[in-house]
Scaffold this motif. Structure first.
Motif, short mmCIF file in Angstrom:
data_model
loop_
_atom_site.label_atom_id
_atom_site.label_comp_id
_atom_site.label_asym_id
_atom_site.label_seq_id
_atom_site.Cartn_x
_atom_site.Cartn_y
_atom_site.Cartn_z
N PHE A 47 0.83 -1.20 0.00
CA PHE A 47 0.00 0.00 0.00
C PHE A 47 0.87 1.26 0.00
CE2 PHE A 47 -2.08 3.44 2.33
CZ PHE A 47 -3.25 3.56 1.63
N ASN A 48 0.52 2.23 -0.85
CA ASN A 48 1.24 3.51 -0.91
C ASN A 48 0.29 4.61 -1.36
OD1 ASN A 48 1.03 3.17 -3.76
ND2 ASN A 48 2.95 2.01 -3.77
N ILE A 49 0.80 5.79 -1.59
CA ILE A 49 -0.03 6.92 -1.99
C ILE A 49 -0.72 6.67 -3.32
CG2 ILE A 49 1.90 8.13 -3.11
CD1 ILE A 49 -1.08 9.72 -1.18
N ASP A 50 -0.06 5.92 -4.21
CA ASP A 50 -0.69 5.58 -5.50
C ASP A 50 -1.95 4.73 -5.29
OD1 ASP A 50 1.22 6.96 -6.92
OD2 ASP A 50 2.51 5.21 -7.23
N THR A 51 -1.89 3.84 -4.31
CA THR A 51 -3.06 3.01 -4.00
C THR A 51 -4.22 3.89 -3.59
OG1 THR A 51 -1.52 1.34 -3.16
CG2 THR A 51 -3.85 1.00 -2.71
N LEU A 73 -4.73 7.09 -4.32
CA LEU A 73 -5.21 7.85 -5.47
C LEU A 73 -6.01 6.98 -6.43
CD1 LEU A 73 -2.06 10.07 -6.22
CD2 LEU A 73 -4.22 10.78 -5.14
N ASN A 74 -5.59 5.73 -6.59
CA ASN A 74 -6.35 4.80 -7.44
C ASN A 74 -7.73 4.56 -6.87
OD1 ASN A 74 -4.15 4.52 -9.16
ND2 ASN A 74 -3.36 2.73 -8.08
N ASP A 75 -7.84 4.44 -5.54
CA ASP A 75 -9.14 4.26 -4.88
C ASP A 75 -10.03 5.48 -5.07
OD1 ASP A 75 -8.62 1.73 -3.97
OD2 ASP A 75 -8.24 2.31 -1.90
N VAL A 76 -9.44 6.66 -4.91
CA VAL A 76 -10.22 7.90 -4.89
C VAL A 76 -10.58 8.39 -6.28
CG1 VAL A 76 -10.15 10.35 -4.23
CG2 VAL A 76 -9.28 8.61 -2.66
N LEU A 77 -9.65 8.28 -7.23
CA LEU A 77 -9.87 8.84 -8.57
C LEU A 77 -10.08 7.79 -9.65
CD1 LEU A 77 -7.16 11.66 -8.47
CD2 LEU A 77 -9.61 11.91 -8.09
N GLY A 78 -9.80 6.53 -9.34
CA GLY A 78 -9.88 5.48 -10.36
C GLY A 78 -11.26 5.29 -10.93
N ASN A 79 -12.32 5.62 -10.16
CA ASN A 79 -13.68 5.44 -10.63
C ASN A 79 -14.26 6.70 -11.27
OD1 ASN A 79 -13.97 2.76 -9.88
ND2 ASN A 79 -14.55 3.27 -7.79
N ASN A 123 -3.89 2.66 -12.15
CA ASN A 123 -3.66 1.22 -12.03
C ASN A 123 -4.77 0.61 -11.20
OD1 ASN A 123 -2.78 -1.37 -11.67
ND2 ASN A 123 -0.83 -0.83 -10.70
N MET A 124 -5.75 0.00 -11.84
CA MET A 124 -6.93 -0.51 -11.16
C MET A 124 -6.64 -1.80 -10.38
SD MET A 124 -8.87 1.92 -11.87
CE MET A 124 -10.52 1.45 -11.37
N GLU A 125 -5.42 -2.32 -10.51
CA GLU A 125 -5.03 -3.49 -9.71
C GLU A 125 -4.38 -3.08 -8.39
OE1 GLU A 125 -5.38 -6.99 -10.15
OE2 GLU A 125 -6.91 -6.16 -11.48
N ASN A 126 -3.79 -1.90 -8.37
CA ASN A 126 -3.15 -1.41 -7.14
C ASN A 126 -4.17 -0.62 -6.33
OD1 ASN A 126 -1.36 -0.58 -5.16
ND2 ASN A 126 -0.43 1.02 -6.42
N ARG A 127 -5.15 -1.36 -5.78
CA ARG A 127 -6.21 -0.73 -4.99
C ARG A 127 -6.49 -1.59 -3.76
NH1 ARG A 127 -11.42 1.03 -8.06
NH2 ARG A 127 -11.57 -1.18 -8.50
N THR A 128 -7.05 -0.98 -2.75
CA THR A 128 -7.38 -1.75 -1.55
C THR A 128 -8.43 -2.82 -1.85
OG1 THR A 128 -8.99 -0.02 -0.95
CG2 THR A 128 -6.81 0.11 0.06
N THR A 129 -9.30 -2.54 -2.81
CA THR A 129 -10.30 -3.54 -3.21
C THR A 129 -9.62 -4.79 -3.75
OG1 THR A 129 -11.91 -1.82 -3.77
CG2 THR A 129 -12.25 -3.98 -4.75
N THR A 130 -8.56 -4.61 -4.54
CA THR A 130 -7.82 -5.74 -5.09
C THR A 130 -7.15 -6.54 -3.97
OG1 THR A 130 -7.38 -4.49 -7.10
CG2 THR A 130 -6.02 -6.44 -6.70
N PHE A 131 -6.52 -5.84 -3.03
CA PHE A 131 -5.87 -6.54 -1.90
C PHE A 131 -6.88 -7.38 -1.13
CE2 PHE A 131 -2.97 -2.55 -1.66
CZ PHE A 131 -2.31 -2.96 -2.80
N TYR A 132 -8.05 -6.80 -0.90
CA TYR A 132 -9.11 -7.50 -0.17
C TYR A 132 -9.57 -8.74 -0.93
CZ TYR A 132 -13.65 -8.25 2.08
OH TYR A 132 -14.73 -8.79 2.71
N ASN A 133 -9.77 -8.60 -2.25
CA ASN A 133 -10.26 -9.72 -3.05
C ASN A 133 -9.23 -10.83 -3.20
OD1 ASN A 133 -13.08 -9.44 -4.62
ND2 ASN A 133 -12.29 -7.41 -4.15
N GLY A 179 -7.35 -15.91 -6.18
CA GLY A 179 -8.08 -16.17 -7.42
C GLY A 179 -8.32 -14.91 -8.23
N LEU A 180 -9.03 -15.07 -9.35
CA LEU A 180 -9.25 -13.97 -10.28
C LEU A 180 -10.44 -13.10 -9.91
CD1 LEU A 180 -8.60 -15.82 -13.67
CD2 LEU A 180 -7.01 -14.37 -12.38
N GLY A 181 -11.28 -13.55 -8.98
CA GLY A 181 -12.48 -12.79 -8.63
C GLY A 181 -12.15 -11.43 -8.04
#
Length: 473
Positions: free
Chosen positions: A320-324, A326-332, A341-351, A358-360
């Motif tokens: 986790f870093n500042i890019d993560t 920003l991806n959470d806040v502005l990615g949508n 980078n839609m993979e470097n997000r807290t949602t991705t870490f959680y999934n 897995g890929l889900g």
């Protein structure tokens, strides 16, 4: 009066205390005993002190009441009494403790917002239905229709609630239309029932004819309940709930009938979409207490899901870093996702934890989980607090407005915030970017245009009157 309130509070506290003791007696497993604190906190803080049940006439607080009862009462009770509950991730104790911390923080904050935004406030008796042309709103609907005519495939993202199983494959293949065209069609779908209903409500008030009332109900039921995006229940349930509060303000003398009818319709639609969702995913699960618990935990952020957020934080804290953030806040933000980078997000870490690598990616990280990444354990409640504060603001605006356009949209905004407090800041920011900010700007421009036409009309009337007077004299 104070003595009566104190007496009621004492009875509520006693009931939830006895319930907690009873649950502790029937608990299977030592770690489950901790769950008794959730109903106790819910009963003492949410019901007895904050008295959230008294404010269910507000759309956001209505939703928060339902979700709080499920999260802090129903889910803990089911887990406690079910002897074969499996702690698949080994995180149940961590999840329960984190959820207890969440309940305390949320409960204390709700005590504050009920005093500031709800307690002692009264609703205006009547909402105004102005004789405005609403030209801009009509133009948006016309533009949305033109988009559909030029690109009919855009309709594939919408489905009818009673679609049969033969069309499930079509739903699977349909691509969701994104970008500005998709947003305009979404705005048009939201505006269409409103502009149809406004003249019908006017006629009802002039003629007091129930025919117009039933026509409004039919329009709302068909457009806001029976048409939905993909197989998403949220795309139906939230607009339907908001529509219920719109109708209650439009027809205050039919409040109970509307509440019963809309509640029944929402339940039927939710059940139908659950069946459709099962067909869509291609899996069928046998109805059981275990599957019910798993379902509620997945959709309402139960202790197991809260525990997964703790594991995700421990596992990916170095990633986790500042890019993560920003991806959470502005990615949508519409049109900008390609730059993040839609993979470097807290949602991705959680999934990644949820699906064991897995890929889900469809499981939603709770707002407290995002707060855990952003601010650490002690301040993990900040995202949830901001969402609930936004809900209270929209509830307050809904209560105070007497304009029918404001009632329609503010009820929808309040419901979305009230529901999203269990989800995360990324989801609510996407809604703010794609709906709230554009709709508020559209309404602002629409009001300016309406005033301009009203002013011109009044000036024209004054000139004609002056000419007539001159001729007479």
């Amino acid at each position: 009066m104070k003595k009566e309130a104190l007496g009621r509070a004492s009875i509520i506290i006693l009931v939830f205390l006895l319930l907690s003791l009873l649950l502790a007696f029937f608990s299977y497993g030592e770690e489950k005993v901790l769950l008794i604190f959730l109903p106790l906190i819910y009963g003492v803080v949410f019901i007895s002190i904050a008295q959230i049940h008294r404010y269910i006439n507000h759309p956001g607080m209505f939703v928060l009441n339902l979700i709080s009862a499920i999260r802090y009462l129903l889910i803990p009770i089911l887990i406690i009494i079910y002897p074969d509950y499996k702690d698949e991730y080994g995180s149940l104790t961590q999840g329960i403790i984190f959820m207890i911390f969440e309940a305390i923080c949320l409960g204390l904050f709700i005590i504050y917002i009920t005093k500031k935004y709800y307690r002692g406030r009264k609703f205006p008796n009547h909402i105004k239905v102005k004789n405005n042309n609403n030209i801009l709103l009509k133009l948006i609907i016309i533009y949305a229709v033109l988009i559909v005519i030029l690109n009919p495939t855009i309709l594939l993202q919408y489905n009818f609630v009673f679609v049969d199983s033969e069309n499930v494959e079509l739903i699977k293949r349909s691509a969701v239309i994104t970008g500005l065209s998709g947003l305009i069609v979404d705005w048009g779908k939201l505006l269409l029932p409103l502009l149809i209903c406004i003249p019908l409500i006017k006629k009802y008030r002039v003629n007091n004819n129930n025919l117009y009332y039933y026509l409004v109900i039919v329009v709302i039921l068909v457009i806001n309940l029976m048409f939905f995006s993909g197989t998403s229940r949220n795309s139906v349930i939230m607009p339907a709930t908001a529509s219920m509060f719109f109708l209650i303000k439009a027809f205050p003398n039919k409040k109970r009938k509307i509440a019963v009818l809309m509640s029944f319709a929402i339940v039927i639609v939710a059940l139908q979409l659950t069946v459709l969702k099962t067909e869509y995913i291609g899996t069928r699960t046998e109805a059981s207490l275990e599957s019910s618990i798993d379902y509620l935990e997945s959709y309402f952020g139960g202790p197991e899901n809260m525990g997964i957020t703790v594991i995700a934080k421990e596992t990916y804290s170095n990633t986790f870093n500042i890019d993560t953030f920003l991806n959470d806040v502005l990615g949508n933000f519409p049109g900008l996702s390609q730059y993040f980078n839609m993979e470097n997000r807290t949602t991705t870490f959680y999934n990644l934890i949820f699906y064991n690598g897995g890929l889900g990616r469809d499981q939603i990280i709770p707002s407290m989980g995002q707060g855990l990444f952003y601010f650490g354990y002690l301040f993990s409640f900040i995202p949830q607090m901001l969402i609930v504060w936004g809900m209270a603001k929209f509830d307050s605006m809904y209560r105070n407005t007497s304009d029918i356009l404001g009632v329609y949209f503010l009820s929808y905004f309040a419901v979305r915030f009230g529901f999203t407090f269990i989800q995360n800041i990324s989801i609510i920011l996407n809604f703010i970017y794609s709906m709230i900010l554009p709709i508020m700007f559209i309404l602002f421009l629409n009001e300016m245009i309406n005033r301009r036409f009203t002013l011109r009309g009044s000036l024209g009337y004054a000139k004609n009157k002056a000419v007539i007077c001159d001729k007479q004299y």
